[in-house]
Design a protein around this motif. Structure first.
Motif, mmCIF file in Angstrom:
data_model
loop_
_atom_site.group_PDB
_atom_site.id
_atom_site.type_symbol
_atom_site.label_atom_id
_atom_site.label_comp_id
_atom_site.label_asym_id
_atom_site.label_seq_id
_atom_site.Cartn_x
_atom_site.Cartn_y
_atom_site.Cartn_z
ATOM 1 N N GLU A 87 -107.842 -32.319 25.508
ATOM 2 C CA GLU A 87 -108.920 -31.617 24.815
ATOM 3 C C GLU A 87 -109.369 -30.367 25.571
ATOM 4 O O GLU A 87 -109.754 -29.373 24.956
ATOM 5 C CB GLU A 87 -110.114 -32.544 24.593
ATOM 6 C CG GLU A 87 -109.850 -33.591 23.537
ATOM 7 C CD GLU A 87 -110.936 -34.636 23.445
ATOM 8 O OE1 GLU A 87 -111.184 -35.103 22.326
ATOM 9 O OE2 GLU A 87 -111.533 -34.989 24.482
ATOM 10 N N SER A 109 -106.817 -27.590 24.959
ATOM 11 C CA SER A 109 -106.847 -27.314 23.533
ATOM 12 C C SER A 109 -107.999 -26.378 23.198
ATOM 13 O O SER A 109 -107.829 -25.383 22.480
ATOM 14 C CB SER A 109 -106.986 -28.625 22.754
ATOM 15 O OG SER A 109 -107.075 -28.372 21.373
ATOM 16 N N LEU A 110 -109.175 -26.662 23.724
ATOM 17 C CA LEU A 110 -110.323 -25.792 23.480
ATOM 18 C C LEU A 110 -110.104 -24.419 24.117
ATOM 19 O O LEU A 110 -110.381 -23.393 23.500
ATOM 20 C CB LEU A 110 -111.596 -26.426 24.022
ATOM 21 C CG LEU A 110 -112.866 -25.614 23.826
ATOM 22 C CD1 LEU A 110 -113.133 -25.350 22.349
ATOM 23 C CD2 LEU A 110 -114.052 -26.321 24.461
ATOM 24 N N ASP A 169 -107.766 -22.375 21.957
ATOM 25 C CA ASP A 169 -108.463 -21.857 20.780
ATOM 26 C C ASP A 169 -109.346 -20.670 21.148
ATOM 27 O O ASP A 169 -109.396 -19.672 20.434
ATOM 28 C CB ASP A 169 -109.309 -22.952 20.142
ATOM 29 C CG ASP A 169 -110.144 -22.415 19.005
ATOM 30 O OD1 ASP A 169 -109.568 -22.054 17.963
ATOM 31 O OD2 ASP A 169 -111.384 -22.331 19.165
ATOM 32 N N GLN A 176 -104.163 -25.102 19.170
ATOM 33 C CA GLN A 176 -105.173 -24.187 18.654
ATOM 34 C C GLN A 176 -105.767 -24.649 17.323
ATOM 35 O O GLN A 176 -106.776 -24.120 16.889
ATOM 36 C CB GLN A 176 -104.580 -22.786 18.489
ATOM 37 C CG GLN A 176 -104.213 -22.162 19.815
ATOM 38 C CD GLN A 176 -103.507 -20.832 19.662
ATOM 39 O OE1 GLN A 176 -102.854 -20.562 18.656
ATOM 40 N NE2 GLN A 176 -103.625 -19.998 20.680
ATOM 41 N N HIS A 233 -110.113 -26.407 15.407
ATOM 42 C CA HIS A 233 -111.362 -25.943 16.027
ATOM 43 C C HIS A 233 -112.175 -25.075 15.072
ATOM 44 O O HIS A 233 -113.097 -24.389 15.484
ATOM 45 C CB HIS A 233 -111.060 -25.140 17.296
ATOM 46 C CG HIS A 233 -110.392 -25.947 18.359
ATOM 47 N ND1 HIS A 233 -111.064 -26.817 19.181
ATOM 48 C CD2 HIS A 233 -109.087 -26.039 18.721
ATOM 49 C CE1 HIS A 233 -110.226 -27.396 20.012
ATOM 50 N NE2 HIS A 233 -109.007 -26.941 19.749
ATOM 51 N N ASP A 238 -117.408 -25.737 13.977
ATOM 52 C CA ASP A 238 -118.178 -25.866 15.209
ATOM 53 C C ASP A 238 -118.909 -27.197 15.218
ATOM 54 O O ASP A 238 -119.320 -27.708 14.180
ATOM 55 C CB ASP A 238 -119.179 -24.720 15.351
ATOM 56 C CG ASP A 238 -118.485 -23.394 15.626
ATOM 57 O OD1 ASP A 238 -117.402 -23.420 16.236
ATOM 58 O OD2 ASP A 238 -119.030 -22.352 15.238
ATOM 59 N N TYR A 239 -119.107 -27.744 16.412
ATOM 60 C CA TYR A 239 -119.803 -29.013 16.585
ATOM 61 C C TYR A 239 -121.246 -28.868 16.126
ATOM 62 O O TYR A 239 -121.927 -27.897 16.444
ATOM 63 C CB TYR A 239 -119.758 -29.439 18.054
ATOM 64 C CG TYR A 239 -120.620 -30.628 18.355
ATOM 65 C CD1 TYR A 239 -120.163 -31.912 18.070
ATOM 66 C CD2 TYR A 239 -121.885 -30.478 18.887
ATOM 67 C CE1 TYR A 239 -120.944 -33.011 18.342
ATOM 68 C CE2 TYR A 239 -122.678 -31.580 19.155
ATOM 69 C CZ TYR A 239 -122.208 -32.840 18.880
ATOM 70 O OH TYR A 239 -122.995 -33.926 19.138
#
Length: 84
Positions: A26, A29-30, A33, A61, A64, A67-68
């Motif tokens: 993770e 990965s972030l 992105d 990528q 994402h 957004d959280y």
């Protein structure tokens, strides 16, 4: 070793109860992105991440786009039927 290093620098501090800290995959990965959003082309990010296939970089990528956002809806013990 990643978990030990992650825990030593406190990547899990401030997470809501029962939310897991980021896994090994993770984190890059972030980052991948974010590089994409900054305008770096996929080949440059691929080289940085040492991927042999562009599709692997693209899969890092992906996902994402949203957004959280913390929400207030949840299932309680009664709705679930038992405790985990």
């Amino acid at each position: 070793m990643f978990i030990e290093a992650r825990n030593a620098i406190g990547l899990y501090i401030g997470l809501p109860n029962k939310q897991t800290p980021p896994s090994f995959h993770e984190v890059p990965s972030l980052a991948s992105d974010r590089f994409k959003r900054m305008g770096y082309d996929v080949q440059s990010v691929q080289q940085l991440m040492a991927h042999t296939d562009e599709r692997v970089t693209q899969s890092y990528q992906a996902g994402h786009d949203i957004d959280y956002e913390e929400i207030s809806i949840y299932l309680d013990r009664q709705a679930i039927g038992r405790e985990f």
